[in-house]
Design an enzyme around this catalytic site. Structure first.
Site, PDB file in Angstrom:
ATOM      1  N   LYS A   1       0.869  -1.171   0.000  1.00  0.00           N
ATOM      2  CA  LYS A   1       0.000   0.000   0.000  1.00  0.00           C
ATOM      3  C   LYS A   1       0.911   1.228   0.000  1.00  0.00           C
ATOM      4  CE  LYS A   1      -1.756   3.036   2.048  1.00  0.00           C
ATOM      5  NZ  LYS A   1      -1.704   4.527   1.783  1.00  0.00           N
TER       6      LYS A   1
ATOM      7  N   GLU B   1      10.114   1.421  10.492  1.00  0.00           N
ATOM      8  CA  GLU B   1      11.114   2.483  10.371  1.00  0.00           C
ATOM      9  C   GLU B   1      10.360   3.797  10.530  1.00  0.00           C
ATOM     10  OE1 GLU B   1      14.846   3.678   7.558  1.00  0.00           O
ATOM     11  OE2 GLU B   1      12.885   3.606   6.616  1.00  0.00           O
TER      12      GLU B   1
ATOM     13  N   GLU C   1       9.748  16.212  15.008  1.00  0.00           N
ATOM     14  CA  GLU C   1      10.178  16.042  13.620  1.00  0.00           C
ATOM     15  C   GLU C   1       9.405  17.001  12.709  1.00  0.00           C
ATOM     16  OE1 GLU C   1      11.344  12.301  10.812  1.00  0.00           O
ATOM     17  OE2 GLU C   1       9.365  12.227  11.751  1.00  0.00           O
TER      18      GLU C   1
ATOM     19  N   CYS D   1      13.664  10.785   6.919  1.00  0.00           N
ATOM     20  CA  CYS D   1      13.639  10.460   8.343  1.00  0.00           C
ATOM     21  C   CYS D   1      15.009  10.576   8.980  1.00  0.00           C
ATOM     22  CB  CYS D   1      13.065   9.064   8.552  1.00  0.00           C
ATOM     23  SG  CYS D   1      13.867   7.785   7.571  1.00  0.00           S
TER      24      CYS D   1
END
Length: 494
Positions: free
Chosen positions: A176, A251, A385, A285
């Site tokens: 997906k 992750e 973040e 990331c």
């Protein structure tokens, strides 16, 4: 008329069960590129059933590991042959520089070659048990149907890091992709069939997380879920996997420290800081978003990074001289801008950037490279973040202080260290809470080198031979070779 893209299930393109599609927009021009199938639980069920049937089929189950390796290498060849097409499609979809996407696509075949080579090298062992007549050995088996959910910032690279080891181990996959970047993952599934993978081994359902992602994660036939994305979503996926006792590889987010020591080559370090946070518009990331510079070099580093940020060429990602493209979609642009405004309100100084560029011909989601100073490790811009081109630069004086500051975060994905002192390099690499530590470089990676996130940055391993084990289960087999009378049945055999 806008092109419509269906799901890819059982080796062919199929329409969504609902008949609904949604637009995907070029983030640089804001033009609609195509309409992707809007997947739902029915589409997921169909895709999982196809992958389950493929996993149980003779065409896949009886294929030797060596032949699986041949298929993976052939898929790598096809990606290389179509690298220019894939790079262009990905750049149009997510706004990353075409030259960066070319680099990724040209490197991508190596992942399939690497895991193709490992496919027949995952071995069991003979265990020396106490009873000589008993043979005990272990073997590793594929799990079954693996669900993968991948983000928009590097669709093919991050999808590959999941499906290459999963397929090498003998699993089948349902992918997906992000709703923002469907096209190249669908193209990858087509190439898998062209490479010779049986229909149903690789299936793709496009759509939104709550409509297609949730049904995939919760599907009872799923043996494992592998996800790359936000920590909040990863936490929900981990809870779902734990409730059903299936594996998950996650992750997740990062707020990585990029550390410049007093003996560093400041010129190189400044370039490393720029690469760590402004490359890919900070939409990675592993971005080195928290920069710690020793007070002896702090002013020089801030000056060099600020000067370079002022000269970064912002524009069309398809142009060869562009250095910074747009953010991937409108909500991401709004998020980045809100964080910069929040930082200023909390006392940070915006040295450069802090706004959308006003001199571009393109109407897309562009944001200027931004440098923040005069802040500390406690404000939200430093702790959360941002996922954009925003560098927060802070000074430090002593190594113990630095380690405490660098590790004072919920994340532990990556870190960078710039020093010419070999002892310090090893010492800091040991003390930093990060799954990857780069010294005098940043954003280097290889399919051979394992990556693991510490703390809230994830669970499990991607890349390297270690990731193959993430997609297998270990079985212990005991065989009694003594054909004589059975001993006392009420005593455990050892």
């Amino acid at each position: 008329m806008t092109e419509r893209l269906g799901h890819f299930i059982a080796g062919e393109t199929v329409p969504p069960s609902s008949g609904e599609y949604f637009p995907s927009t070029n983030p640089a021009t804001l033009r609609v590129l195509y309409a992707a199938a809007r997947g739902d639980a029915a589409d997921i069920d169909r895709a999982v059933a196809s992958s389950r049937d493929a996993f149980q089929s003779r065409a896949w189950r009886t294929l030797t590991p060596t032949k699986r390796g041949h298929l993976l290498r052939r898929l790598g060849d096809l990606i290389g042959e179509n690298a220019e097409e894939l790079a262009l499609l990905e750049s149009l979809d997510n706004g990353k520089l075409l030259r960066e996407m070319r680099g990724q696509m040209n490197a991508l075949p190596e992942y399939y070659y690497y895991y193709g080579g490992l496919a027949d090298k995952i071995q069991g062992a003979q265990i020396p048990v106490a009873v000589p007549a008993i043979l005990n050995y272990t073997q590793r088996e594929p799990l079954g149907v693996v669900g993968t959910i991948t983000p928009w910032n590097s669709p093919l690279t991050l999808t590959t890091s999941k499906i290459a080891p999963a397929l090498a181990a003998g699993n089948t996959v349902v992918i997906k992709p992000s709703e923002h970047t469907s096209r190249t993952v669908l193209r990858l599934a087509e190439l898998a069939v062209e490479a010779g993978f049986p229909a149903g081994v690789v299936n793709v359902v496009t759509g939104f997380g709550n409509e297609a992602g949730v049904p995939l994660v919760s599907h009872p036939a799923l043996a494992k879920i592998s996800f790359t994305g936000s920590t909040a979503t990863g936490s929900r996926i981990a809870a779902e996997a734990a409730a059903r006792f299936i594996g998950c590889t996650l992750e997740l987010g990062g707020k990585s420290p990029n550390i410049v020591c007093d003996d560093a080559n400041v010129t190189n370090a400044a370039r490393g800081v720029v690469a760590g946070i402004f490359a890919a518009a900070g939409q990675t990331c592993i971005a080195g978003s928290r920069v710690f510079a020793h007070r002896a070099v702090y002013d020089e580093l801030v000056e060099r990074v600020t000067e370079r940020a002022c000269t970064i060429r912002i524009g069309d990602p398809l142009h060869s001289d562009t250095e910074l493209g747009p953010l991937a979609f409108a909500d991401q642009l709004a998020k980045v801008d809100s964080y910069v405004k929040l930082g200023a309100a909390e006392g940070a100084t915006v040295r450069v950037g802090g706004a959308r560029p006003d001199d571009l011909e393109l109407p897309g989601y562009f944001y200027s490279p931004t440098v923040l100073t005069d802040l500390d490790n406690d404000i939200r811009d430093v702790r959360e973040e941002i996922f954009g081109p925003v560098a927060a630069i802070m000074p430090f004086e002593h190594e113990d202080e630095l380690v405490a500051l660098a590790n004072d975060t919920e994340y532990g994905l990556a870190a960078g260290v710039w020093t010419q002192n070999l002892a310090r390099a090893h010492r800091l690499a040991r003390r930093l809470d990060a799954g990857t530590v780069w010294v005098n470089t940043y954003r280097a990676m290889s399919p051979m080198s394992p990556r693991q996130g510490f703390k809230s940055s994830g669970v499990g391993i991607e890349h390297g031979i270690e990731s193959m084990y993430e997609y297998t289960r270990l079985k212990s087999v005991w065989i009694n070779t003594d054909e004589g009378p059975v001993d006392d049945p009420f005593v455990m055999r050892g």
